[in-house]
Scaffold this motif. Structure first.
Motif, PDB file in Angstrom:
ATOM      1  N   PRO A 100      35.925  47.639  35.097  1.00  0.00           N
ATOM      2  CA  PRO A 100      35.566  46.940  36.331  1.00  0.00           C
ATOM      3  C   PRO A 100      34.835  45.637  36.033  1.00  0.00           C
ATOM      4  O   PRO A 100      34.369  45.415  34.903  1.00  0.00           O
ATOM      5  CB  PRO A 100      34.643  47.946  37.043  1.00  0.00           C
ATOM      6  CG  PRO A 100      34.925  49.269  36.402  1.00  0.00           C
ATOM      7  CD  PRO A 100      35.299  48.961  34.991  1.00  0.00           C
ATOM      8  N   PRO A 101      34.694  44.773  37.031  1.00  0.00           N
ATOM      9  CA  PRO A 101      33.980  43.514  36.804  1.00  0.00           C
ATOM     10  C   PRO A 101      32.510  43.754  36.505  1.00  0.00           C
ATOM     11  O   PRO A 101      31.895  44.691  37.023  1.00  0.00           O
ATOM     12  CB  PRO A 101      34.158  42.766  38.138  1.00  0.00           C
ATOM     13  CG  PRO A 101      34.431  43.836  39.141  1.00  0.00           C
ATOM     14  CD  PRO A 101      35.194  44.891  38.410  1.00  0.00           C
ATOM     15  N   GLY A 102      31.953  42.907  35.641  1.00  0.00           N
ATOM     16  CA  GLY A 102      30.526  42.982  35.359  1.00  0.00           C
ATOM     17  C   GLY A 102      30.122  44.016  34.335  1.00  0.00           C
ATOM     18  O   GLY A 102      28.939  44.339  34.215  1.00  0.00           O
ATOM     19  N   THR A 103      31.067  44.552  33.567  1.00  0.00           N
ATOM     20  CA  THR A 103      30.722  45.573  32.577  1.00  0.00           C
ATOM     21  C   THR A 103      30.526  45.008  31.172  1.00  0.00           C
ATOM     22  O   THR A 103      30.243  45.762  30.246  1.00  0.00           O
ATOM     23  CB  THR A 103      31.798  46.678  32.533  1.00  0.00           C
ATOM     24  OG1 THR A 103      33.082  46.077  32.318  1.00  0.00           O
ATOM     25  CG2 THR A 103      31.823  47.462  33.837  1.00  0.00           C
TER      26      THR A 103
ATOM     27  N   MET B 296      40.432  42.633  30.354  1.00  0.00           N
ATOM     28  CA  MET B 296      41.218  42.891  31.554  1.00  0.00           C
ATOM     29  C   MET B 296      40.326  43.491  32.615  1.00  0.00           C
ATOM     30  O   MET B 296      39.694  44.538  32.403  1.00  0.00           O
ATOM     31  CB  MET B 296      42.364  43.851  31.226  1.00  0.00           C
ATOM     32  CG  MET B 296      43.296  44.123  32.381  1.00  0.00           C
ATOM     33  SD  MET B 296      44.680  45.161  31.865  1.00  0.00           S
ATOM     34  CE  MET B 296      44.294  46.677  32.712  1.00  0.00           C
ATOM     35  N   ASN B 297      40.248  42.834  33.754  1.00  0.00           N
ATOM     36  CA  ASN B 297      39.475  43.318  34.895  1.00  0.00           C
ATOM     37  C   ASN B 297      40.341  44.287  35.687  1.00  0.00           C
ATOM     38  O   ASN B 297      41.336  43.889  36.300  1.00  0.00           O
ATOM     39  CB  ASN B 297      39.043  42.128  35.759  1.00  0.00           C
ATOM     40  CG  ASN B 297      38.181  42.544  36.932  1.00  0.00           C
ATOM     41  OD1 ASN B 297      38.003  43.727  37.206  1.00  0.00           O
ATOM     42  ND2 ASN B 297      37.658  41.563  37.633  1.00  0.00           N
ATOM     43  N   THR B 298      39.977  45.565  35.693  1.00  0.00           N
ATOM     44  CA  THR B 298      40.824  46.573  36.349  1.00  0.00           C
ATOM     45  C   THR B 298      40.817  46.460  37.863  1.00  0.00           C
ATOM     46  O   THR B 298      41.678  47.035  38.529  1.00  0.00           O
ATOM     47  CB  THR B 298      40.377  47.986  35.945  1.00  0.00           C
ATOM     48  OG1 THR B 298      38.982  48.144  36.233  1.00  0.00           O
ATOM     49  CG2 THR B 298      40.615  48.226  34.478  1.00  0.00           C
ATOM     50  N   ALA B 299      39.835  45.752  38.437  1.00  0.00           N
ATOM     51  CA  ALA B 299      39.799  45.580  39.889  1.00  0.00           C
ATOM     52  C   ALA B 299      40.689  44.429  40.347  1.00  0.00           C
ATOM     53  O   ALA B 299      40.893  44.242  41.546  1.00  0.00           O
ATOM     54  CB  ALA B 299      38.365  45.334  40.357  1.00  0.00           C
ATOM     55  N   ASP B 300      41.218  43.649  39.418  1.00  0.00           N
ATOM     56  CA  ASP B 300      42.060  42.500  39.749  1.00  0.00           C
ATOM     57  C   ASP B 300      43.480  42.987  39.996  1.00  0.00           C
ATOM     58  O   ASP B 300      44.169  43.414  39.070  1.00  0.00           O
ATOM     59  CB  ASP B 300      42.027  41.494  38.598  1.00  0.00           C
ATOM     60  CG  ASP B 300      42.783  40.214  38.931  1.00  0.00           C
ATOM     61  OD1 ASP B 300      43.429  40.171  39.995  1.00  0.00           O
ATOM     62  OD2 ASP B 300      42.728  39.276  38.122  1.00  0.00           O
ATOM     63  N   ARG B 301      43.921  42.922  41.233  1.00  0.00           N
ATOM     64  CA  ARG B 301      45.253  43.414  41.579  1.00  0.00           C
ATOM     65  C   ARG B 301      46.309  42.313  41.582  1.00  0.00           C
ATOM     66  O   ARG B 301      47.404  42.497  42.066  1.00  0.00           O
ATOM     67  CB  ARG B 301      45.213  44.086  42.967  1.00  0.00           C
ATOM     68  CG  ARG B 301      44.305  45.305  43.021  1.00  0.00           C
ATOM     69  CD  ARG B 301      44.701  46.315  41.970  1.00  0.00           C
ATOM     70  NE  ARG B 301      43.892  47.533  42.075  1.00  0.00           N
ATOM     71  CZ  ARG B 301      43.943  48.525  41.206  1.00  0.00           C
ATOM     72  NH1 ARG B 301      44.731  48.433  40.159  1.00  0.00           N
ATOM     73  NH2 ARG B 301      43.200  49.591  41.357  1.00  0.00           N
TER      74      ARG B 301
ATOM     75  N   ALA C 231      37.973  54.426  40.587  1.00  0.00           N
ATOM     76  CA  ALA C 231      37.087  54.094  39.469  1.00  0.00           C
ATOM     77  C   ALA C 231      37.259  52.645  39.008  1.00  0.00           C
ATOM     78  O   ALA C 231      36.324  52.053  38.464  1.00  0.00           O
ATOM     79  CB  ALA C 231      37.342  55.049  38.299  1.00  0.00           C
ATOM     80  N   ASP C 232      38.443  52.058  39.225  1.00  0.00           N
ATOM     81  CA  ASP C 232      38.672  50.680  38.790  1.00  0.00           C
ATOM     82  C   ASP C 232      37.830  49.672  39.566  1.00  0.00           C
ATOM     83  O   ASP C 232      37.657  48.540  39.128  1.00  0.00           O
ATOM     84  CB  ASP C 232      40.149  50.316  38.949  1.00  0.00           C
ATOM     85  CG  ASP C 232      41.023  51.007  37.920  1.00  0.00           C
ATOM     86  OD1 ASP C 232      40.477  51.439  36.890  1.00  0.00           O
ATOM     87  OD2 ASP C 232      42.236  51.120  38.148  1.00  0.00           O
TER      88      ASP C 232
ATOM     89  N   LEU D 115      32.009  44.113  47.584  1.00  0.00           N
ATOM     90  CA  LEU D 115      32.402  45.330  48.297  1.00  0.00           C
ATOM     91  C   LEU D 115      33.230  44.997  49.539  1.00  0.00           C
ATOM     92  O   LEU D 115      34.186  45.711  49.869  1.00  0.00           O
ATOM     93  CB  LEU D 115      31.165  46.133  48.681  1.00  0.00           C
ATOM     94  CG  LEU D 115      30.429  46.822  47.531  1.00  0.00           C
ATOM     95  CD1 LEU D 115      29.166  47.511  48.030  1.00  0.00           C
ATOM     96  CD2 LEU D 115      31.332  47.836  46.832  1.00  0.00           C
ATOM     97  N   GLU D 116      32.862  43.937  50.239  1.00  0.00           N
ATOM     98  CA  GLU D 116      33.645  43.533  51.410  1.00  0.00           C
ATOM     99  C   GLU D 116      35.060  43.151  50.999  1.00  0.00           C
ATOM    100  O   GLU D 116      36.029  43.457  51.711  1.00  0.00           O
ATOM    101  CB  GLU D 116      32.943  42.370  52.125  1.00  0.00           C
ATOM    102  CG  GLU D 116      31.679  42.789  52.861  1.00  0.00           C
ATOM    103  CD  GLU D 116      30.981  41.624  53.532  1.00  0.00           C
ATOM    104  OE1 GLU D 116      30.375  41.837  54.594  1.00  0.00           O
ATOM    105  OE2 GLU D 116      31.049  40.491  52.984  1.00  0.00           O
ATOM    106  N   ASP D 117      35.201  42.510  49.855  1.00  0.00           N
ATOM    107  CA  ASP D 117      36.528  42.171  49.356  1.00  0.00           C
ATOM    108  C   ASP D 117      37.304  43.433  49.009  1.00  0.00           C
ATOM    109  O   ASP D 117      38.497  43.548  49.316  1.00  0.00           O
ATOM    110  CB  ASP D 117      36.388  41.264  48.132  1.00  0.00           C
ATOM    111  CG  ASP D 117      37.734  40.856  47.556  1.00  0.00           C
ATOM    112  OD1 ASP D 117      38.577  40.355  48.314  1.00  0.00           O
ATOM    113  OD2 ASP D 117      37.943  41.049  46.348  1.00  0.00           O
ATOM    114  N   TYR D 118      36.627  44.384  48.341  1.00  0.00           N
ATOM    115  CA  TYR D 118      37.280  45.653  47.999  1.00  0.00           C
ATOM    116  C   TYR D 118      37.765  46.392  49.245  1.00  0.00           C
ATOM    117  O   TYR D 118      38.832  47.017  49.244  1.00  0.00           O
ATOM    118  CB  TYR D 118      36.309  46.556  47.249  1.00  0.00           C
ATOM    119  CG  TYR D 118      36.045  46.182  45.804  1.00  0.00           C
ATOM    120  CD1 TYR D 118      36.788  45.202  45.159  1.00  0.00           C
ATOM    121  CD2 TYR D 118      35.040  46.817  45.084  1.00  0.00           C
ATOM    122  CE1 TYR D 118      36.540  44.872  43.836  1.00  0.00           C
ATOM    123  CE2 TYR D 118      34.775  46.504  43.768  1.00  0.00           C
ATOM    124  CZ  TYR D 118      35.527  45.528  43.143  1.00  0.00           C
ATOM    125  OH  TYR D 118      35.267  45.209  41.838  1.00  0.00           O
TER     126      TYR D 118
END
Length: 699
Positions: free
Chosen positions: A409-412, A558-563, A614-615, A648-651
């Motif tokens: 995820p981002p920020g790790t 690789m950012n797993t939250a990036d779709r 989890a991503d 979070l709003e983006d998610y």
């Protein structure tokens, strides 16, 4: 492992006389095992004399307890859970059985297990080692079984029981081991290799073990350094100091060896202390780290956030001590009280029992001596150059595969980890844990050299940027547009690497999944495989011969939250090792007013995982300021409102109900917007919402 040391020269210099005391102790322990559990009694040995989790029999410790905790000179199998014993009774009273025994009553399971032990011993008497491969149940306890064989039949086995260690030692001595080879087969192969070498002529198995672990220990060189509080405000310190141990509470859990995973231990914590469930996973992981401390690990005893009582070196393994009235989880430690000191700057993350200690900070602690009249010299303050465990994992994957992708995820801290690996490859490992400014300067220096390059992929990045292509020639003076053949970044790096085969060259690709990888790599994707390095092919644009040299390495993040790119190309995936980089609650240990930051962080990610996936978890970097956990209400509010909420709003894609499930009472039920409150009130609201034991809306 120290590959630079000549193993045979080291063997010639090994002091065998120094190992004599351990040899005597091992002989005494072996006699104890044979006296209490003679081979001829195994066919009728009762379960009550075998299993962990049962009260000691009148004859003494059970077999499993003796082998794990009472025979260290015979070689250690301590650490981890009791699952290594194939069957044991859990703290709850439930029997835990290995897969082939599940569904059987305890006595029926024991009859099968005991029968296979007996068959193994009979095969050893007959010299029929192949039989061991057919004993399926014993495969589920390789360390215990191999130690048992080495104890009863020391002429046939070495006192080395870890399958991974045996593979490392085999490679060290010039042998090979199959990845799926049973532990006892690898042990036999290692013994045969030792006996074939004249350097080991006349050596006993324990001398070989002492030599290998002393000079070529395969365990990580740098383990996490833990700060452990000996009771509230250090009230148990004198007892710990005088007794040579450190102890922690949570006694109601029973023996921590009974737990196989952090999730299992978390469930036990939640059952007994449901109001503290916000941070129970963090607590579970810390308790398991405490249980798995090994001899040689370093620890710090503290009182409050600004006082060091002592530093220590772990001298043995964890034990559960129910005879103590409190704080029954115990690890033996040799304490160095001369390192006691008051700190000029409080460590905000030290309010809890456990906290990680930065190696550089630990070096400063240990440079201090109580009563010193002068400050430590610069040489005393310099810690030994070691590579952090997470960086070493990346380096090992690069050596094995040639290229890795760090995903999470981002920020790790994926890019930070990649740059740390770059520092290590550049011979600057001592700067990985340096102050931020010094580390940044070192990173800029290595990226400015010729051996390490960094690039960020994006949708417009193409083959002509990476390999070769015709691009505008800005130096051309004639009319119109002039195109010239230009080497791409990777092509140029490979050319430099080919000219310096003794050096390692590295390419860091940030945001690797945002590029069209099949288009960018083209036909070179085949040449990335290590066994195809150096093979030439003709580039389709220039028709030039090209190959990827063996000394090229690639790290992608690789950012797993990036779709934007949902899946990596399968051909690309096969050629990279994938290493997860997840959120680290320990990185944000500390408190802000009433809020336990690590517990809040853990609970927030638990909700994100439950309601999103989890991503999309939150990385710890969102709660760091200048590399340290946020420590004031204003800094917390800034991080929460300016970074966490927008992410979070983006998610949640504008779904107020989904945002409410994640943030609970911090979202206005009428407007679907996060509630506005003062910085001081926010810390209290987060503590109430995330660390009070309430699992949140729609749990």
């Amino acid at each position: 492992m120290t590959d630079e040391v000549d193993v045979w020269a080291a063997a010639a210099e090994f002091d065998r006389k120094a190992a004599a005391e351990r040899e005597t102790s091992a002989a005494d322990e072996r006699k104890q095992v044979l006296d209490l559990f003679p081979l001829d009694e195994w066919p009728t040995l009762p379960l009550e004399r075998y299993a962990l989790g049962l009260d000691p029999s009148p004859a003494g410790a059970t077999y499993c307890r003796l082998m794990e905790f009472g025979t260290q000179s015979l070689g250690s199998i301590r650490g981890g859970s009791a699952a290594k014993h194939i069957m044991y009774r859990h703290n709850s009273g439930e029997w835990r059985l290995a897969a082939p025994l599940r569904g059987l009553a305890p006595q029926d399971a024991w009859q099968q297990l005991r029968g296979q032990f007996v068959r193994a011993f009979e095969a050893m008497d007959d010299g029929d080692f192949e039989v061991l491969d057919d004993l399926e149940v014993l495969r589920f306890g390789p360390a215990l079984v191999t130690k048992s064989l080495a104890t009863y039949y020391p002429e046939h086995f070495l006192p080395v029981y870890s399958a991974e260690h045996m593979r490392r030692f085999l490679a060290l001595l010039g042998g090979t081991a199959q990845a799926d080879s049973p532990a006892w087969r690898s042990n036999r192969r290692l013994l045969e290799l030792v006996r074939s070498r004249p350097e080991f002529e006349g050596w006993t198995g324990h001398e070989v073990m002492d030599f290998l672990y002393r000079d070529f220990d395969p365990r990580p060189r740098q383990r996490t350094i833990w700060k452990i509080a000996p009771g509230e405000r250090g009230r148990l310190w004198e007892e710990c100091r005088d007794g040579g141990f450190v102890c922690v509470g949570w006694d109601e859990l029973g023996d921590l060896s009974a737990f196989q995973s952090d999730t299992e231990l978390k469930a036990a914590l939640d059952e007994r202390w449901p109001r503290s469930s916000g941070g129970s996973l963090t607590t579970a992981r810390r308790l398991l780290a405490f249980r798995d401390l090994e001899a040689g690990d370093r620890v710090v005893a503290n009182r409050g956030t600004d006082e060091i009582l002592a530093t220590g070196t772990v001298s043995g393994s964890y034990r559960f001590a129910p005879d103590r009235t409190e704080y029954q989880h115990v690890v033996p430690v040799n304490w160095e009280a001369s390192h006691a000191q008051k700190l000029a700057k409080p460590q905000h993350g030290w309010r809890s029992t456990f906290a990680k200690v930065d190696p550089t900070l630990f070096a400063r602690f240990t440079a201090h001596r109580t009563g010193d009249s002068a400050p430590a010299s610069a040489s005393q303050m310099t810690p030994p150059v070691t590579v952090p465990e997470d960086v070493q994992t990346v380096l090992d994957a690069l050596k094995r595969k040639g290229q890795v992708i760090l995903h999470g995820p981002p920020g790790t801290g994926k890019t930070r980890l990649a740059l740390s690996a770059a520092l290590a490859l550049a011979g600057r490992a001592e700067l990985i844990t340096a102050e931020a400014a010094q580390r940044a300067a070192a990173q800029a220096e290595v990226l400015g050299g010729e051996r390490i390059r960094m690039v960020t992929f994006h949708p417009s990045y193409g083959y002509e940027d990476f390999v070769e292509g015709f691009k505008p020639d800005l130096s051309a003076t004639g009319p119109g547009l002039t195109l010239s053949l230009t080497d791409g970044l990777f092509h140029a790096l490979c050319t430099q690497a080919s000219a310096q085969p003794e050096q390692t060259f590295l390419l860091i690709v940030d945001e690797i999944n945002r590029g069209d990888l099949p288009r960018i790599f083209g036909e070179l994707i085949t040449l990335l495989e290590l066994d195809k390095r150096g093979l030439p092919l003709s580039l389709p644009v220039s028709k030039r011969s090209f190959s990827v040299p063996p000394n090229i390495r690639i790290i992608g993040t690789m950012n797993t939250a990036d779709r934007s790119i949902s899946h990596l190309d399968a051909a690309v995936r096969r050629r990279f090792a994938f290493l997860p980089v997840g959120p680290d609650p320990e990185a944000v240990s500390g408190t802000v007013g009433p809020l336990d930051l690590a517990a809040f962080f853990e609970s927030l990610n638990t909700r994100i995982t439950r309601h999103l996936d989890a991503d999309h978890q939150m990385g710890h970097a969102y709660f760091l300021l200048d590399g340290e956990p946020v420590s004031t209400e204003d800094d917390l509010a800034a991080a929460f409102h300016h970074e966490v909420i927008p992410l979070l709003e983006d998610y949640c894609l504008g779904r107020a109900d989904l945002l409410h499930r994640v943030l609970g009472s911090l979202v206005d039920a009428d407007t679907g917007r996060p509630s506005l409150m003062s910085a001081q009130d926010l810390a209290a609201a987060l503590a109430t919402e995330f660390t009070s034991g309430d699992p949140g809306p729609d749990a």
